[in-house]
Motif scaffolding. Structure first.
Motif, PDB file in Angstrom:
ATOM      1  N   ASP A  41      -5.865  -4.102  -5.346  1.00  0.00           N
ATOM      2  CA  ASP A  41      -5.048  -4.294  -6.672  1.00  0.00           C
ATOM      3  C   ASP A  41      -4.052  -5.275  -6.460  1.00  0.00           C
ATOM      4  O   ASP A  41      -3.802  -6.364  -7.430  1.00  0.00           O
ATOM      5  CB  ASP A  41      -4.235  -3.239  -6.816  1.00  0.00           C
ATOM      6  CG  ASP A  41      -5.047  -1.684  -7.505  1.00  0.00           C
ATOM      7  OD1 ASP A  41      -6.043  -1.999  -7.955  1.00  0.00           O
ATOM      8  OD2 ASP A  41      -4.727  -0.490  -7.216  1.00  0.00           O
ATOM      9  N   GLU A  83      -5.624   3.352   0.520  1.00  0.00           N
ATOM     10  CA  GLU A  83      -4.946   2.216   0.887  1.00  0.00           C
ATOM     11  C   GLU A  83      -5.633   1.143   0.491  1.00  0.00           C
ATOM     12  O   GLU A  83      -5.080  -0.157   0.163  1.00  0.00           O
ATOM     13  CB  GLU A  83      -4.099   2.542   2.378  1.00  0.00           C
ATOM     14  CG  GLU A  83      -3.297   3.634   2.366  1.00  0.00           C
ATOM     15  CD  GLU A  83      -2.741   3.619   3.873  1.00  0.00           C
ATOM     16  OE1 GLU A  83      -3.289   3.271   4.765  1.00  0.00           O
ATOM     17  OE2 GLU A  83      -1.920   4.331   4.297  1.00  0.00           O
ATOM     18  N   ARG A 128       4.883   0.278  -5.420  1.00  0.00           N
ATOM     19  CA  ARG A 128       3.725  -0.463  -5.133  1.00  0.00           C
ATOM     20  C   ARG A 128       3.595  -1.509  -5.955  1.00  0.00           C
ATOM     21  O   ARG A 128       3.404  -2.554  -5.716  1.00  0.00           O
ATOM     22  CB  ARG A 128       2.524   0.718  -5.049  1.00  0.00           C
ATOM     23  CG  ARG A 128       1.085   0.087  -4.651  1.00  0.00           C
ATOM     24  CD  ARG A 128       0.052   1.034  -4.462  1.00  0.00           C
ATOM     25  NE  ARG A 128      -0.358   1.446  -5.541  1.00  0.00           N
ATOM     26  CZ  ARG A 128       0.293   2.976  -5.877  1.00  0.00           C
ATOM     27  NH1 ARG A 128       0.816   3.698  -4.765  1.00  0.00           N
ATOM     28  NH2 ARG A 128      -0.191   3.620  -7.026  1.00  0.00           N
ATOM     29  N   ALA A 136       0.639  -1.272   0.035  1.00  0.00           N
ATOM     30  CA  ALA A 136      -0.028  -0.018   0.152  1.00  0.00           C
ATOM     31  C   ALA A 136       0.663   1.273  -0.155  1.00  0.00           C
ATOM     32  O   ALA A 136       0.350   2.465   0.566  1.00  0.00           O
ATOM     33  CB  ALA A 136      -0.959  -0.085   1.517  1.00  0.00           C
ATOM     34  N   SER A 138       2.777   4.544  -1.141  1.00  0.00           N
ATOM     35  CA  SER A 138       2.261   5.507  -1.866  1.00  0.00           C
ATOM     36  C   SER A 138       2.908   5.740  -3.284  1.00  0.00           C
ATOM     37  O   SER A 138       2.458   6.728  -4.065  1.00  0.00           O
ATOM     38  CB  SER A 138       2.334   6.849  -0.850  1.00  0.00           C
ATOM     39  OG  SER A 138       3.501   7.392  -0.601  1.00  0.00           O
ATOM     40  N   TYR A 191      -5.453   0.245  -2.872  1.00  0.00           N
ATOM     41  CA  TYR A 191      -4.072  -0.482  -3.300  1.00  0.00           C
ATOM     42  C   TYR A 191      -3.872  -1.866  -2.932  1.00  0.00           C
ATOM     43  O   TYR A 191      -3.420  -2.585  -3.583  1.00  0.00           O
ATOM     44  CB  TYR A 191      -2.951   0.432  -2.440  1.00  0.00           C
ATOM     45  CG  TYR A 191      -2.793   1.642  -3.016  1.00  0.00           C
ATOM     46  CD1 TYR A 191      -3.192   2.290  -4.279  1.00  0.00           C
ATOM     47  CD2 TYR A 191      -2.338   2.694  -2.040  1.00  0.00           C
ATOM     48  CE1 TYR A 191      -3.065   3.483  -4.545  1.00  0.00           C
ATOM     49  CE2 TYR A 191      -2.066   4.104  -2.388  1.00  0.00           C
ATOM     50  CZ  TYR A 191      -2.427   4.444  -3.794  1.00  0.00           C
ATOM     51  OH  TYR A 191      -2.307   5.644  -4.291  1.00  0.00           O
TER      52      TYR A 191
END
Length: 1275
Positions: A232, A226, A173, A166, A168, A229
């Motif tokens: 994903d 987050e 990432r 997660a 940034s 993320y």
């Protein structure tokens, strides 16, 4: 391990030869040409390390680079609290690239040192994104190859990796997600998979709790981001997790879907789609179905974009299939919800998801609806007085039926496919669930054509209903309604649907129901005819024929052949005797019955399309035909063979003609299954009749020769000849059921007929003999000497009409000899008939020529067939035998030999070099100035040019070009176009420079013309629009190239010259299209007649081959010239000044008014004569003008505006479309667009103007135009 010990490690393990390539060179070759500064630092660093290893005399192995790089990185990070970032980046990148080259044992031993070094670096502050990404690569590799037996060994590094999912920073990432997927892939089937999955699930849960417990808006937004993320990361990782924790995450997915947040929903659906695409991945079917149902409900409750609907449809399709494979019961219960979702997608306004939803519905129908589900619904329907709700299958059928509502009219083409899939799946049980669906289909059929653009798809759907239900049940729900008083009210539109789709029906239904209907309709037709209602009677007769035409379909794998054929036999025999119009239908039906059963008994493969095109119901009908069933059916047919053969034989002898040979083929099929004694008796009777008729014919001939009386006996002779021909046909039709003695007797019977002076008898005898040679097993082996002797005896007495069948006989004899006889005998037999075969290449009849070419090629293949002892030497010997015909005395023989050489050269590439050896002889033959020989030799040269490689052509090019041009210069303009064509082919093959080197100086203008023509054509083609190129390609691309002797040896001076016909697989018609723009040359020669061979083809009743471009064009030109002759009376009027007069007829007030419209002067007429009218050889141009409505009735005769007419619409103008706008020729389209552009230009000029100003502008332009015309006329 301490850093100072690293050199010792290098020394101890310098013999690790895992990779022999220099690692430094591989990096330099990869990044040295890059413009990225980081890559420059990387190349510099690896160079320094390599030089250091060389200085220490260490081998340049990956292990050495690994140890040196780790030592340098450790020293740099320990000595300097803020080391240069580019140095750190280069060193850790080198480590990430060298790690895959190190052995697993070394990595496991040094894992602690390397992992601590990498972890310390990536967790420190101030490092760049590239350093962290490279470090994550190293960590993932260490996790994959390290000790994976205990979670404690990998938990620390795995936690470090999870800490970045997660992050940034996008680069970090994305790299962490890739590394997490690779690590989970490496953990599969290891003890650490479950703890790793638990760690991922805990991380996801922690982020969810943090996002849910945030208070401030800023914090809430970052925490929610987050979570996205982490979603994903789960997209690729979820299929790799253990079932327990993947189920836990799926439960969280369900909660997130309830929030209806598009960003989260999109990521969840992506993860689910990848999960469902994995067939081996296990997942909880209950949780998966809950998620799919949530998505299905959201389709109808939320407004989705087209892309989201498309993806959701694909997800529901793959998800339901996976859920069905995991737990059938759980999936089946939720099927109605998913079907409703697909129905809602079909009702959407987006185009893309429609096809996906339709295919998904069809797929789920065939996958998720099984026999137990259907049986459950049928049992509940059969239960009387039920009070429970509809079953699952009834709900699904109701959903499918709702697709036929008028609200779905725009997608009816797709709805029909879904309905057809449901009929196909339910089969005969469709009668329980889809009655109302049939009624809806009937209502849709009644719509007008403008309201139903998908009538073909509707008929395909109803055809599937016929296959599923069977014609009996189908007609019970949707009757033909033939008992109606007015036959026009009957559902006659069902006949073609029934005819194309009946399979596996019952013959008893046709016999008991449809035949009764036919009898009733016959009585009704007779009654109407007596009453004088002829039109109505003929309509009923047409319906009767349509009913009979269903019989072949009922004979397509019927269910009750053994039980019902005996009852049907009497009706069929009666129809054959009394109703000649239905004989073809009855014969084809009997042939289908016999051949289908024979194929199964003989073990031959079914002549059915591939399984993906055959419906389930059709496969089910065919599968019922086992060996036992087919044997029983043939026994029943065999028992009826005697009566049917008697009927067919009697009809055959009485009928004047047998259209399509249907009677003869049916006799042959029944003879093949009948008892040998039955066929033998029929054959003996036929032969006795033949002997009697032959004797009568001989007596008649003797009487004619001996008498001096002028008695017209031609009718009697023709009758006897026709009877003999029919008896021969009947005898050979029985051939499949004849024994050896009968076949030998038939051969004895046709021997005198081969010598008969009557051409029809001789032709029929040769045809019978060719049939015997083709189908009678062992006959040639028994009678080879007799056959050869007979062929020699009748060689010179063969009539030209029988030549083709004689060549057929020779063909089968040579094929047999090529397989079974010795080499010496083979050569002698071939040589004996070679002259006759070669001369057959010059026969006027097309089929005879084709057979001669086939024999030539067959002999050539037999010569090189290694299985029969052939080799290339035999082929060369045969080629020389054919080439020996060049020494013939007549042009006819010489040209035939040249054609044989050309055909062999075209077929066998090995003969190209040998064929070049006869070129000098060909050039000498050109000097004879014989048109027949010249055509053949130019065709041979054309074949050589087309089939040769450029290198081989250049060797012979000089002699070829000089011979062609020197011969042409002494023959005026004869065959000038063909010589130019050959030069164009040489230019295309070898290039214009190679041809220019050997071209005589006096003929350079011809080469220049060829070059300019080629460049001009290429420019025109390049200037065309993509639409034009596409249309030209579709219109002129021909089928696969094959031998075409008509094109090669044609004497037409105007052939398009496309040499690709012979050496490529597809022909682009660019040249022919360009050349077709000037038809004047073609019209001078051959434009008003067909090819010479067509007259002979018509004698054989052969239709025009529409795939032959040249013949089709010539036929069209011939018909157009005939049309011009018929229309020659309507010549245009020309005034004294030579101007064209066009009379427009208008009806105003009941009187016909004519106005003379003067056209502009034709510039050519002004130059040639001015005021003189065109006479003599000049052709008059005809103007063909079609009627077009232009709104002229609103034109005012006095003022400049339009008038309102009583009872008419408001005034308007209509610009008629010109058919030239869709022409292939660019200049015609340009002329058509010119008129339209003036309208557009005027509208743009008047845009924004008031009505009065617009009228003023128009009036001014009209006035100006009128003044200009007046000045011109005055001048």
């Amino acid at each position: 391990m301490d850093a100072p010990e690293m050199p010792q490690l290098i020394g101890d393990m310098e013999h690790d030869n895992r990779s022999d390539d220099d690692f430094c060179n591989s990096i330099l070759s990869r990044f040295s040409n890059s413009t990225d500064p980081q890559h420059h630092h990387l190349c510099s660093m690896i160079g320094d390390i390599s030089q250091g290893l060389k200085d220490l005399n260490h081998p340049l192995t990956p292990l050495a680079y690994f140890g040196a790089t780790c030592t340098s990185l450790d020293k740099l990070s320990s000595s300097d609290p803020n080391p240069p970032s580019h140095h750190i980046d280069a060193l850790i990148s080198i480590i990430s690239m060298v790690l895959p080259r190190i052995s697993y044992a070394v990595l496991r031993k040094e894992s602690d040192y390397v992992s601590s070094l990498i972890t310390r670096l990536i967790l420190s502050n101030g490092v760049t994104d590239s350093v962290v990404a490279s470090g994550l690569k190293c960590i993932s590799h260490l996790l994959i190859v390290g000790h994976r037996m205990s979670w404690s060994d990998v938990s620390h590094l795995f936690g470090v990796l999870l800490g970045f999912i997660a992050d940034s920073r996008p680069k970090v990432r994305r790299q962490s997600h890739i590394c997490l997927r690779d690590v989970m892939q490496g953990f599969r089937e290891t003890p650490v998979l479950s703890p790793a999955s638990e760690a991922i699930a805990s991380t996801f849960e922690r982020f969810l709790l943090l996002a849910g417990g945030s208070n401030t808006n800023t914090s809430e937004g970052s925490r929610a981001q987050e979570v996205l993320y982490v979603l994903d990361a789960l997209k690729d990782t979820l299929p790799l997790m253990s079932v327990k924790f993947s189920t836990k995450i799926l439960n969280y997915f369900k909660s997130l879907l309830a929030l209806h947040q598009s960003a989260a929903t999109r990521r969840i659906t992506d993860a689910l789609y990848l999960l469902c695409l994995q067939p081996t991945v296990e997942v909880s079917p209950e949780v998966l179905m809950d998620l799919l149902c949530s998505l299905a409900v959201s389709v109808s409750s939320n407004e989705m974009s087209g892309d989201n609907l498309t993806f959701t449809a694909r997800l529901l399709d793959s998800g339901m299939k996976k859920a069905f494979s995991l737990n059938r019961q759980t999936c089946v219960i939720k099927l109605p919800v998913v079907f409703s979702a697909f129905r809602d997608i079909l009702a959407s306004e987006h185009e893309e998801p429609l096809v996906v939803a339709m295919e998904a519905l069809k797929s789920l129908i065939h996958t998720c609806i099984d026999e137990s589900l259907i049986k459950q619904g049928v049992d509940q329907i059969k239960t009387s007085g039920r009070k429970s709700g509809p079953t699952i299958i009834e709900k699904l059928c109701a959903t499918v039926e709702s697709l036929l509502d008028y609200s779905y009219a725009a997608v009816w083409d797709m709805s029909f496919q879904v309905v057809a899939a449901m009929f196909d799946k339910l089969g005969e049980f469709s009668s329980y669930f889809l009655k109302a669906t049939l009624k809806s289909l009937e209502d849709i059929q009644k719509l007008r054509d403008e309201d139903l653009p998908y009538r073909k798809q509707l008929h395909d759907c109803m055809g599937m209903a016929v296959i599923a239900l069977g014609p009996e049940t189908f007609l019970r729900f949707l009757p033909l309604n033939l008992e109606a008083e007015d036959i026009s009210n009957a559902n006659v539109w069902l006949f073609p649907i029934l005819k194309q789709n009946i399979v596996g029906a019952r013959l008893s239904f046709f016999n008991e129901s449809l035949l009764d209907t036919i009898r009733i309709l016959k009585l009704k037709s007779a009654k109407h005819e007596q009453e004088g209602r002829i039109h109505s009677a003929r309509s009923i007769d047409g319906v009767i024929y349509s009913l009979w035409s269903l019989l072949p379909s009922f004979c397509n794998y019927p269910l009750d052949t053994a039980e019902s054929f005996s009852d049907l036999e009497k009706a069929l025999c009666h129809s054959l005797r009394q109703e000649p119009d239905f004989r073809g239908v009855v014969c084809s039906s009997l042939q289908i019955l016999i051949r289908q059963n024979k194929r199964i008994v003989d073990g031959e493969s079914q002549s059915q399309p591939s399984d993906n095109k055959v419906s389930v119901c059709e496969q089910r009908a065919v599968s019922r035909y086992t060996l036992e069933v087919a044997t029983c059916n043939l026994d029943v047919l065999r028992s009826s063979a005697r009566d049917i053969l008697s009927t067919l034989s009697g009809i055959f002898m009485k009928s004047d003609k047998d259209d399509g040979g249907s009677l003869q083929k049916t006799i042959g099929d029944f003879a093949s299954i009948a008892e040998k004694g039955v066929v033998s008796r029929f054959f003996k009777t036929t032969m006795q009749k033949l002997l009697k008729v032959t004797e009568e014919a001989g007596k008649a001939q003797n009487t004619k020769n001996s008498t001096s009386m002028e008695v017209d006996q031609s009718s009697n002779e023709n009758s006897l000849s026709q009877t003999r021909v029919q008896l021969y046909d009947l005898a050979v039709a029985l051939l499949p059921g004849l024994g050896v003695k009968e076949v030998d007797l038939l051969f004895v019977a046709i021997e005198p007929a081969l010598k008969d002076t009557d051409s029809s008898i001789q032709k029929k005898a040769y045809k019978v003999l060719s049939t015997i040679l083709e189908h009678a097993d062992g006959f040639i082996a028994r009678k080879l000497e007799d056959l050869l002797k007979l062929m020699f005896e009748v060689m010179h007495s063969c009539h030209f009409s029988a030549k083709r069948h004689r060549l057929d006989c020779l063909y089968f004899i040579i094929v047999h000899v090529s397989k079974d006889e010795s080499e010496q005998m083979k050569r002698e037999i071939v040589a004996s008939f070679l002259t006759e075969i070669v001369l057959g290449l010059k026969e006027a009849n097309k089929k005879t020529r084709n057979r001669a070419y086939d024999i030539i090629v067959q002999i050539g293949h037999a010569c090189v067939d290694e299985d029969m002892g052939g080799n290339k030497e035999n082929l060369y010997s045969f080629f020389n035998m054919v080439a020996g015909g060049l020494a013939g005395e007549t042009p006819h023989m010489i040209s035939a030999a040249v054609k044989g050489i050309a055909r062999l050269t075209y077929e066998f590439t090995d003969l190209v070099s040998t064929a070049f050896s006869v070129l000098p002889s060909a050039f000498l033959l050109l000097q004879r100035k014989n048109r027949e020989i010249i055509k053949a030799n130019l065709g041979l040269i054309k074949v050589l040019v087309a089939k040769s490689q450029a290198e081989g052509l250049q060797i012979h090019m000089k002699g070829m070009v000089e011979a062609l041009l020197s011969w042409q210069s002494t023959n005026k303009s004869h065959f000038k176009a063909k010589v130019k064509l050959l030069l164009e082919m040489l230019v295309k093959k070898c290039g214009i420079d190679a041809v220019r080197e050997v071209m005589p100086e006096e003929h350079m203008k011809l080469l220049t013309n060829i070059r300019k023509t080629k460049e001009r054509n290429e420019r025109k083609y390049a200037a065309n629009t993509e639409e034009t190129k596409s249309r030209m390609s579709k219109a002129t691309t021909s089928r696969m190239s094959r031998w075409n002797h008509t094109k090669i040896f044609s004497d037409d001076e105007t052939e398009d010259g496309n040499s690709n016909d012979m050496d490529t697989h597809a022909v682009s018609g660019r040249r022919s299209m360009v050349n077709s723009k000037n038809p004047s040359i073609r019209s001078k020669r051959g434009g008003k007649r067909l090819l010479p061979e067509d007259d002979f083809d018509r004698l054989e009743e052969e239709p025009l081959d529409l795939m032959d471009r040249e013949k089709t064009r010539l036929s069209l030109r011939s018909s157009q010239s005939l049309k011009r002759k018929l229309q020659s009376e309507d010549e245009a009027e020309i005034d004294d000044d030579g101007r064209l007069i066009i009379r427009e007829e208008e009806t105003t007030g009941g009187k016909l008014k004519r106005e003379v419209v003067e056209e502009e002067y034709d510039a050519r007429s002004e130059v040639s004569g001015g005021n003189k009218s065109r006479k003599g050889g000049e052709k008059r141009r005809k103007v063909e003008s079609g009627w077009a409505y232009t709104g002229g009735e609103y034109k005012s005769k006095k003022a400049g505006g339009d008038l309102k007419r009583k009872g008419k619409l408001e005034p308007y103008a209509y610009w008629p479309l010109d058919r030239k706008m869709v022409s292939r020729r660019p200049e015609q389209r340009a002329a058509a667009r010119k008129g339209m552009s003036s309208v557009v230009k005027m509208s743009k000029m008047m845009e924004g103007q008031s009505v009065s100003n617009a009228l003023k502008m128009k009036a001014f332009k009209l006035k100006k135009k009128g003044n200009g015309k007046g000045k011109k006329r005055h001048a």
